[in-house]
Every structure is written in C-alpha cells, then in structure tokens.
Design an enzyme around this catalytic site. Sequence first.
Site, short mmCIF file in Angstrom:
data_model
loop_
_atom_site.label_atom_id
_atom_site.label_comp_id
_atom_site.label_asym_id
_atom_site.label_seq_id
_atom_site.Cartn_x
_atom_site.Cartn_y
_atom_site.Cartn_z
N GLU A 35 0.88 -1.16 0.00
CA GLU A 35 0.00 0.00 0.00
C GLU A 35 0.93 1.22 0.00
OE1 GLU A 35 -3.30 -0.21 3.05
OE2 GLU A 35 -2.15 -1.98 3.57
N ARG A 261 5.60 -12.66 9.85
CA ARG A 261 6.22 -11.36 9.64
C ARG A 261 7.62 -11.35 10.23
NH1 ARG A 261 2.44 -7.20 8.84
NH2 ARG A 261 3.88 -5.55 9.41
N LYS A 271 4.64 0.62 9.49
CA LYS A 271 4.69 1.91 8.80
C LYS A 271 4.06 3.02 9.64
CE LYS A 271 3.11 0.15 4.94
NZ LYS A 271 2.52 -0.05 3.62
P1 ATP Z 1 2.90 -2.20 8.01
O1 ATP Z 1 2.26 -3.08 9.02
O2 ATP Z 1 4.31 -1.86 8.28
O3 ATP Z 1 2.08 -1.01 7.67
P2 ATP Z 1 1.81 -3.56 5.82
O4 ATP Z 1 1.71 -5.02 5.91
O5 ATP Z 1 0.57 -2.77 6.01
O6 ATP Z 1 2.99 -3.07 6.72
P3 ATP Z 1 1.94 -3.42 3.01
O7 ATP Z 1 2.33 -2.25 2.19
O8 ATP Z 1 0.54 -3.86 3.02
O9 ATP Z 1 2.42 -3.09 4.46
O10 ATP Z 1 2.90 -4.65 2.74
C1 ATP Z 1 3.25 -5.14 1.49
C2 ATP Z 1 3.67 -6.58 1.65
O11 ATP Z 1 4.76 -6.66 2.58
C3 ATP Z 1 2.55 -7.41 2.21
O12 ATP Z 1 2.48 -8.60 1.46
C4 ATP Z 1 2.96 -7.67 3.62
O13 ATP Z 1 2.46 -8.87 4.06
C5 ATP Z 1 4.47 -7.65 3.55
N1 ATP Z 1 5.04 -7.25 4.84
C6 ATP Z 1 4.77 -6.14 5.54
N2 ATP Z 1 5.43 -6.13 6.71
C7 ATP Z 1 6.16 -7.27 6.75
C8 ATP Z 1 7.04 -7.87 7.71
N3 ATP Z 1 7.33 -7.27 8.85
N4 ATP Z 1 7.59 -9.06 7.39
C9 ATP Z 1 7.33 -9.65 6.24
N5 ATP Z 1 6.51 -9.17 5.30
C10 ATP Z 1 5.91 -7.99 5.54
MG MG Z 2 -1.07 -3.49 4.92
#
Ligand code: ATP
Ligand code: MG
Length: 557
Positions: A35, A261, A271
């Site tokens: 996102e 994660r 984020k």
């Molecule tokens: P955050 O919780 O930091 O906002 P998010 O999951 O909302 O992260 P996205 O932009 O939706 O962020 O993530 C893009 C991809 O990265 C998704 O497939 C998500 O599952 C993966 N991802 C995000 N954070 C992690 C993490 N800590 N470890 C592994 N993969 C991750």
């Molecule tokens: Mg997300």
Amino acid sequence: MSESAVSHNFIRPIIQEDIDAGRVAGKVVTRFPPEPNGYLHIGHAKSICLNFGLAEEFGGDCHLRFDDTNPAKEEQEYIEAIKEDVQWLGFKWAGDVRYASNYFDQFYGWAIELIKQGKAYVCDLTAEQASEYRGWATKPGKASPFRDRSVEENLALFEKMKQGEFEEGFCVLRAKIDMASPNMNLRDPILYRIRKKAHHQTGDKWCIYPSYDFAHGQGDAIEGVTHSICTLEFQDHRPLYEWFIENLPLPSEPKQYEFGRLNINYTVTSKRNLKQLVDDNIVAGWHDPRMPTISGMRRRGYSASALRAFCNGLAVAKTDGIVDIAQLEFEIRNDLNENAARAMCVLNPLKVSITNAPESVEWLEVANHPQQEAMGKRSLPFTKEIFIDASDFTEDTTLSRKKFKRLVIGDYVRLRGAYVIKADDVIKNDNGDIIEIIASLVPDTVGQNPPPEMKPRGVIHWVSATEGKEVELRLYDRLFISEAPGKETGNYLDDVNPDSLAVIKAIAEPAIVNCEPETAFQFEREGYFVSDRYDHSDDNPVFNLTISLKEDTSKNK
Ligand code: ATP
Ligand code: MG
C-alpha cells in the site's frame, strides 16, 4: 540472483508440488503488493526477497502492484520511493508497475454483480452502529436493518453513492455473508466506501473506493497470480477471498499462503510507527540512517547484497518470530569487511611532530584492501606533522605491551602503511593536557621490520596534519534503547535513544574526500563509514557511521 531463497521456506515445496502436479498452467506468478502509505522497511525487504526470489527460482514472474485503495493515506512520493527501493534491492518486476486502481472499473462491475445476485447491500448504519451490530469473537453479530433491501433499491443506492450524492460515511456497500460467522471477516464486510478524495492515479474519477479486502484478492486474480503470498494477519481474511472466488466470475483462482512477519529486536517495523517518528521529527525523514526503512539502511551504508543475504537467510515459516538484530549486523559487517576500501580518519586528533621526517611530502603507496588486490592502491601523504587519535597515546609506561598495543612515551609503534615511530617527548598546555607529541621515525621501516629492539607495540592509524582534510562524521547508534520498544510502558516512543546521533569533525586522508556519495570505507580501527547519499560533496565531505568493526567495540586490537 544466485543467493536467492536457500533457507528453510515452506512455500518452495508447495510451488514445486503444484508444478509437478500440473496445477500451474503457465508460469509461476507472484507479486509484491504494497500500500503506498509509507516507505518500505526491513520487513518488506523479506517479502520482496521471498516473492521475487521464488519467481526467479521457478522461472516465473513477480509483479509490483500498488494496492492503492485508500487515497486518504497515499502519496505519489511513497510510490516513487517504493519503486526505487525494490530496484535498488536488485529486483525487476515483470511488465509495468501495476496498480489496484487500474482495476477499479472491474471491481465496480463485480460489486454490481454481487448486488444483482442478492449478495451485497447498501447499509446506512453509522460506523459506531455497525461495529455494535458486528458483535465480537464470542458474540454473534446481528443483521443490519438494511440487509434485506431489494436488488433494485441497492442498485439505485449504489449508483447514487458513485454519483457523489451522499456524504462520506453516510453509507457503505457490504457483502451479505454471515453475521454469525466465528470469523469476523465474514460478518458482512465492507466492499465500498464513500471517500470524496482525489486519487493519485485516478484523479477525480471516483468518490467510492473498494476496501482493501475487496481489491487485494481480485487484483491477484486479474493478474493471474498463482501463489499469493502474504503475512499471517491475512490468514483470517482467506475465507473471504475464497468467498469472492466462489461468487464472482474471476479470471483465475489464486491460492493464498501466509508466512510469519519479520520482527527485529531494538526496532519497530510498522509503517504507522515509522511515520510517527518522521512526523514528530524524532528522525530526519523516512531515509534517516537510523530508520529500519530500506532507504534509511541504504543511506546508513548497508548494501543491497547484504540485505538480501540477511533476508534469504531467514526462515519462511508459519509463525511470527523475533530476529536478533545481531544477525543483520553480522551480514552487514561480513559484506563490508570484504568490500569496503580501507582508509584512515582520525576522530580525536592529537598532533605528532616527527623531528627527523623530511620537510616535503612523501607519498606512500598503500593497498586499498588487505586481501583484495583488485581494489588497487592509493597514495597516502606522509608529512612531518601528523595526527593520531588521542586515545592511542599514553605516558603510562607501566602498561604491558599486550594490554596497550599503541604509542607509549619512550616506545615504538607502527603507523599503518608508513614508518615505525618512537615517542620522545610531550608538550603540555597550562592545564597539563598533552597537546603535542614529539617523535622520531625509524628510517627504512616502510614495509620493513625495524631491528628487534625497536619492535613496535602495535599498529595505529594516522593522518597527515597538513594534507589531511576535515570531514563531518555522523555517528549513529540504535534508535531504541530497549529490545522490545514500548514493551514496558506501552509506548514505543518512551524507548527512543536520546543519543542516537552525534555529529563530529574529524581529519581524514585526502584521497577519500573526492569519493562519490554512497562509497563505503573501513576507517581503520574506527568502523565502517559511508559517504552520505544526499549531503556529501568534495566541498562538504560527510560520512555516516554504518556499523562498528566488531560487536564488542574495544579498540585495543
Ligand atoms: P505495516 O504493518 O508496516 O504497515 P503492511 O503489511 O501494512 O505493513 P503493506 O504495504 O501492506 O504493508 O505490505 C506489502 C507486503 O509486505 C505485504 O504482502 C505484507 O504482508 C508484507 N510485509 C509487511 N510487513 C512485513 C514484515 N514485517 N515481514 C514480512 N513481510 C511484511
Ligand atoms: Mg497493509
């Protein structure tokens, strides 16, 4: 990439079995679907290495798709930064960059389709009411009073939503699934919301936007993603994605797999939290070298290959875990030890006047790396006046040679790449502080051993006092002082390290000042440094501390 995905990874054999059983018609297709609401962090790096790595391993494609369903929190700046980070990490997405917003027309059509099947309805409950109606895990929800609106009425209302006839929050489109499901995601989830916001890709075309859940899986289906890999928190969303697959004429049926994660101690990987650090000016932006963002780590001097090596060494498992930051630091040191050119920089200069040194500059040829001949040599100016580090000298003659392998009054030490010298005398100011050392060099000791009675105690670094250049050093430390930021107090900001940055002036050998930004060095006996990506120039040399030489930073080595 040859180093891709060699650690334990439960998804790899699943893909292999799918291929062997003929379940993958064409290529294996994966995707990385951020996102665009912040910069990417180390956790995303794991996901990128996993998705791109597996695609590469199986001769498939990996897409970069922005799941851009929420214009309120998204910005073009994030899109550009994310693209840059993925490329810098060394990956190439298949085809163009994709956007969920490219599919808004299709999603809208599918919403209409669900309404026509009597499987979606416009609901006028306020957010508060809706949450009350939803119940909670152990308490079934109850039906919205708008649940039984007719297909015609729903079509008309949804059209009005689209035409902008209602205010934001006035109503939403919900799927009609099961208000009593133990899985909260199936209790009539929201498909569309009204948001009167221009979108970075679609401009003013829409004032209704699909929910993440209504866009994410369908985006995968449109793109023919064969293995839709995401993190564990989406496990409970899978039945919803499967419900869409069952009820919509989707062009393909992606299978979702969830992995744990990446969490790292002494840091935060969310984020939302990282954005707060930026917004509250606790750090100087998303690419501050203290940030666990990809761009922050890059600016700190971590190389893409070291980050990939770290990510590829992580297990891909079905449980969340916390990885010790030492594991990341190990990869960083490993890489820099092999690849960073050596140079000399004195952080706490103490002048040494060498009485028998020639008056003119003597240029010495020094290897840039002790093992890598290919890294070549540089010219190092040796002069009558040099600087050594104040901590490398003592008047205490009782310290054993083993304990203090540096310069002691009346004794010998080797200057790295240059002569063996002897400290003969010191000059002190009125306070009794040493302000200068008077020394003499042992002739013919460049690259040669002195006679045994002049055996040096050790090797120290130095810089010419007259030819050296002043540089700015930014000395970074961990951003958080506790292993689990916020664990004690509930607020991770309470654990921010107040001393995570010190800026000092130092004197460096002249050759390094003209380097390009983002050049890595080992400043001998001090640490690994990198010329700053944004602020370094010939006129204003700036180096960031990437990492200390050893986990235990004792300098007496
Ligand atoms: P955050 O919780 O930091 O906002 P998010 O999951 O909302 O992260 P996205 O932009 O939706 O962020 O993530 C893009 C991809 O990265 C998704 O497939 C998500 O599952 C993966 N991802 C995000 N954070 C992690 C993490 N800590 N470890 C592994 N993969 C991750
Ligand atoms: Mg997300």
